[in-house]
Design a protein around this motif. Structure first.
Motif, short mmCIF file in Angstrom:
data_model
loop_
_atom_site.label_atom_id
_atom_site.label_comp_id
_atom_site.label_asym_id
_atom_site.label_seq_id
_atom_site.Cartn_x
_atom_site.Cartn_y
_atom_site.Cartn_z
N ARG A 144 0.72 -0.73 -0.31
CA ARG A 144 0.51 0.39 -0.21
C ARG A 144 0.89 1.29 -0.19
O ARG A 144 0.66 2.06 -0.47
N ASP A 145 2.22 1.49 0.82
CA ASP A 145 2.86 2.33 0.83
C ASP A 145 4.25 2.41 -0.05
O ASP A 145 4.79 2.89 0.12
N GLY A 146 4.41 1.23 -1.05
CA GLY A 146 5.13 0.97 -1.49
C GLY A 146 5.62 2.21 -2.79
O GLY A 146 4.90 2.97 -2.91
N ALA A 147 7.24 1.58 -2.94
CA ALA A 147 7.66 2.87 -4.08
C ALA A 147 7.90 2.23 -4.80
O ALA A 147 8.53 1.18 -5.17
N GLY B 121 -2.31 9.22 -3.87
CA GLY B 121 -2.53 9.44 -1.86
C GLY B 121 -1.85 9.41 -1.21
O GLY B 121 -1.67 9.91 -0.22
N GLY B 122 -0.57 8.76 -1.44
CA GLY B 122 0.02 7.71 -1.27
C GLY B 122 0.93 8.68 -0.20
O GLY B 122 1.26 8.60 0.58
N ARG B 123 1.60 9.22 -0.30
CA ARG B 123 2.49 10.15 -0.59
C ARG B 123 2.33 11.41 -0.77
O ARG B 123 1.71 11.58 -1.80
N ALA B 124 2.85 12.68 -0.33
CA ALA B 124 3.52 13.90 -0.36
C ALA B 124 4.47 13.72 -1.61
O ALA B 124 4.96 13.09 -1.23
N ALA B 125 4.00 14.80 -2.81
CA ALA B 125 4.68 14.97 -3.96
C ALA B 125 6.08 16.08 -3.61
O ALA B 125 5.64 17.35 -2.91
N SER B 126 7.00 15.42 -4.31
CA SER B 126 8.26 16.66 -3.55
C SER B 126 7.94 18.03 -4.26
O SER B 126 7.86 17.89 -5.45
N PRO B 127 8.71 19.05 -3.80
CA PRO B 127 8.87 20.40 -5.16
C PRO B 127 9.52 19.97 -6.19
O PRO B 127 9.58 20.25 -7.50
N ALA B 128 9.93 18.62 -6.51
CA ALA B 128 11.01 19.18 -7.47
C ALA B 128 10.26 18.19 -8.73
O ALA B 128 10.28 18.75 -10.11
N VAL B 129 8.96 17.40 -8.34
CA VAL B 129 7.60 17.04 -9.58
C VAL B 129 7.26 18.68 -10.55
O VAL B 129 7.71 18.79 -11.42
N ALA B 130 7.03 18.85 -9.58
CA ALA B 130 6.35 20.81 -9.94
C ALA B 130 7.78 21.77 -10.96
O ALA B 130 7.21 21.42 -11.94
N ALA B 131 8.93 21.76 -10.54
CA ALA B 131 10.03 21.97 -10.84
C ALA B 131 9.88 21.47 -12.19
O ALA B 131 10.35 21.95 -13.32
N ALA B 132 10.36 20.26 -12.25
CA ALA B 132 10.28 19.18 -13.67
C ALA B 132 9.10 20.15 -14.33
O ALA B 132 10.00 19.80 -15.66
N LEU B 133 8.56 20.16 -14.33
CA LEU B 133 6.63 19.88 -15.29
C LEU B 133 7.41 20.96 -15.76
O LEU B 133 7.43 21.07 -17.03
N ALA B 134 7.88 22.49 -15.01
CA ALA B 134 7.48 23.58 -15.07
C ALA B 134 9.18 23.95 -15.96
O ALA B 134 8.44 24.42 -17.24
N LEU B 135 9.85 23.28 -15.97
CA LEU B 135 10.99 23.22 -17.04
C LEU B 135 10.73 22.75 -18.32
O LEU B 135 11.03 23.04 -19.32
N GLU B 136 10.19 21.37 -18.66
CA GLU B 136 9.50 20.32 -19.85
C GLU B 136 8.79 21.37 -19.89
O GLU B 136 8.93 21.57 -21.38
N ASP B 137 8.04 22.84 -19.68
CA ASP B 137 6.85 23.53 -20.29
C ASP B 137 7.99 24.75 -21.46
O ASP B 137 8.00 25.06 -22.32
N ARG B 138 8.58 25.07 -20.32
CA ARG B 138 9.53 25.92 -20.73
C ARG B 138 10.45 25.75 -22.55
O ARG B 138 10.82 25.84 -23.05
N ARG B 139 11.02 23.83 -21.47
CA ARG B 139 11.21 23.78 -23.27
C ARG B 139 10.77 23.23 -24.52
O ARG B 139 10.92 22.67 -25.55
N GLY B 140 9.56 23.18 -23.69
CA GLY B 140 8.16 22.93 -24.80
C GLY B 140 8.00 21.40 -25.92
O GLY B 140 8.16 20.93 -26.46
N LEU B 141 8.97 20.30 -24.56
CA LEU B 141 8.71 18.80 -25.22
C LEU B 141 7.40 18.21 -25.79
O LEU B 141 7.77 17.42 -25.93
N ASP B 142 5.82 19.31 -24.78
CA ASP B 142 4.36 18.38 -25.43
C ASP B 142 4.66 18.98 -27.61
O ASP B 142 3.59 18.93 -28.10
N ASP B 143 5.98 20.19 -27.64
CA ASP B 143 5.33 20.61 -28.77
C ASP B 143 5.69 20.14 -30.66
O ASP B 143 7.29 19.88 -30.14
N PRO B 144 5.54 19.15 -30.68
CA PRO B 144 6.21 18.43 -32.30
C PRO B 144 7.34 19.78 -33.20
O PRO B 144 8.21 19.08 -33.91
#
Ligand code: TYD
Ligand code: ZN
Length: 417
Positions: free
Chosen positions: A198-201, A266-289
């Protein structure tokens, strides 16, 4: 054959059944990790290597069917332990895992794709209940000889049920550079749902898309890498199965990797590193063909420069050999059309590759001893081990030899004498 945008053809996403827009075509390529003894087109199936990005889940993926031969059968030649850098990395990782698990009573650890047991052997040596799951039988035998317990099988719902029935749930399931190779990745998550406590990673390491794009690592695109992961796409993938990414840690391996920690939602709180990486990926345009179209233009430049350099060296009578018959090199050699006329042989320390030929480009592979007498130039395909190899082969550059690298762009080193 061009690394330019393709027709922008639409494909069905392997993950979410959404629409994938193809944005890069690297032409006809052979299966990478097959090293025939003779020139044998029939022994090395070919396919069209192209990637696209899903407009729904953002997963960058191969758009064509990769030949369905067993890529990870008994003779799969890759061995984690051939590199000191990777061995060190996995020993450190094993130490961290053991220390995290020490707070749990009678923990159980599972590694998907344990290969020769470089990491698993350390976990086993610490006395932790463990199991590796890997279909590559020869590599697994080495792991077993090193004291690890291994089930020779693909990881999925069925094998996970068998593991759980025998050993109970797992506190940590770990996998490095493996699950991006599995087309039917939903099977992995279904297996995880069965096996993870249940709490595994679920801890996953893989080459990081943002680094691949930034470094123009086009050779990270080859048959085995069906997916190129980002925090965004792995988050979307995990959420389809009731999981979430709670941590994202950058690693230096393979020119830039990411370690994702995934838990039940819902098992664990997300580290701020996740939001930071998502923001970097947006800036780099990784979803943009268009990002991949620009990447493709850089890849074309690299091809022109590399082939131009090799032809020029041949004209001048300089000797050049390759170093490291990597899987990555299959993409470089076949995309650039480099054969034995430009590169008479490639040195590699893996016994299972020596005496054989590079797939599709048919360049003989020889042991590192064949590097002496030294050539004038060495084209480094194992660039992810540059430091280790250049230091091991210091006498080459001290004697006047030049290294050629091609990521992030074509460069020639000056001799260090
Ligand atoms: P690897 O890093 O696994 O790259 P890929 O995932 O693209 O296959 O492969 C490294 C290759 O380089 C492997 O075949 C072993 C070889 N090698 C040497 O020949 N000498 C060395 O000192 C090292 C570190 C690797
Ligand atoms: Zn999708």
């Amino acid at each position: 054959m061009a690394a330019t945008p393709t027709s922008g053809e639409r494909h069905r996403c392997r993950i979410c059944a959404g629409s994938v827009r193809e944005c890069l075509d690297l032409g006809s390529q052979p299966v990478s990790n097959t090293y025939p003894k003779n020139v044998s087109e029939s022994a090395v199936p070919r396919f069209r290597l192209a990637i696209g990005v899903c407009t729904t889940c953002a997963m960058v993926q191969q758009t064509e069917q990769v030949p369905a031969q067993s890529m990870y059968g008994a003779e799969y030649p890759f061995r984690t332990s051939t590199s000191a850098l990777m061995s060190d990395h996995f020993h450190t990782t094993a130490r961290d895992i053991v220390s995290k698990l020490s707070g749990i009573s009678d923990p159980f650890f599972v590694e998907i794709g344990c290969n020769d047991g470089t990491l698993l052997g350390r976990v086993a040596g610490a006395g932790i209940r463990h199991l590796g799951v890997d279909p590559a039988g020869d590599a697994a035998e080495t792991a077993v000889r090193g004291g690890a317990r291994v089930m020779v099988d693909y990881f999925g719902e069925t094998s996970a049920k068998a593991v759980r029935a025998r050993h109970g749930t797992a506190d940590v399931v770990y996998s490095a550079n493996t699950i991006s190779h599995i087309g039917a990745i939903d099977e992995v998550f279904r297996g995880l749902d069965v096996l993870l406590s249940r709490d595994g990673a679920f801890v996953v390491e893989d080459r990081y898309l943002a680094d691949i794009i930034e470094g123009t690592y086009f050779d990270q695109i080859y048959d085995e890498h069906i997916y190129l992961f980002s925090v965004r796409s792995v988050s979307n993938l995990a959420s389809l199965f009731g999981f979430e990414v709670v941590d994202a840690e950058r690693l230096g391996t393979h020119g830039g990797s990411m370690r994702y920690t995934i838990s039940r939602r819902g098992g664990r709180a997300a580290s701020p590193a996740v939001a930071a990486a998502l923001a970097l990926e947006d800036r780099r345009g990784l979803d943009d063909p268009d990002t991949y179209v620009r990447f493709g233009q850089r890849v074309e430049n690299t091809r022109a420069e590399l082939v131009g350099l090799l032809r020029d060296l041949r004209t001048r009578g300089a000797s050049v050999v390759g170093y490291g018959a990597t899987s990555k090199s299959a993409t470089v050699l076949n995309y650039c059309g480099i054969g034995p006329d430009l590169l008479p042989f490639v040195c590699d320390s893996t016994p299972g590759k020596q005496g054989r030929l590079t797939p599709g480009s048919w360049i003989p592979i020889r042991p590192p001893e064949a590097f002496v007498p030294y050539p004038d130039y060495a084209l480094l395909f194992a660039w992810n081990h540059a430091e280790e190899i250049m230091s091991k082969e210091r006498a080459f550059s001290e004697g006047g030899g030049h290294w050629i690298t091609y990521v992030p762009e074509v460069r020639v080193t000056s001799p260090s004498r």
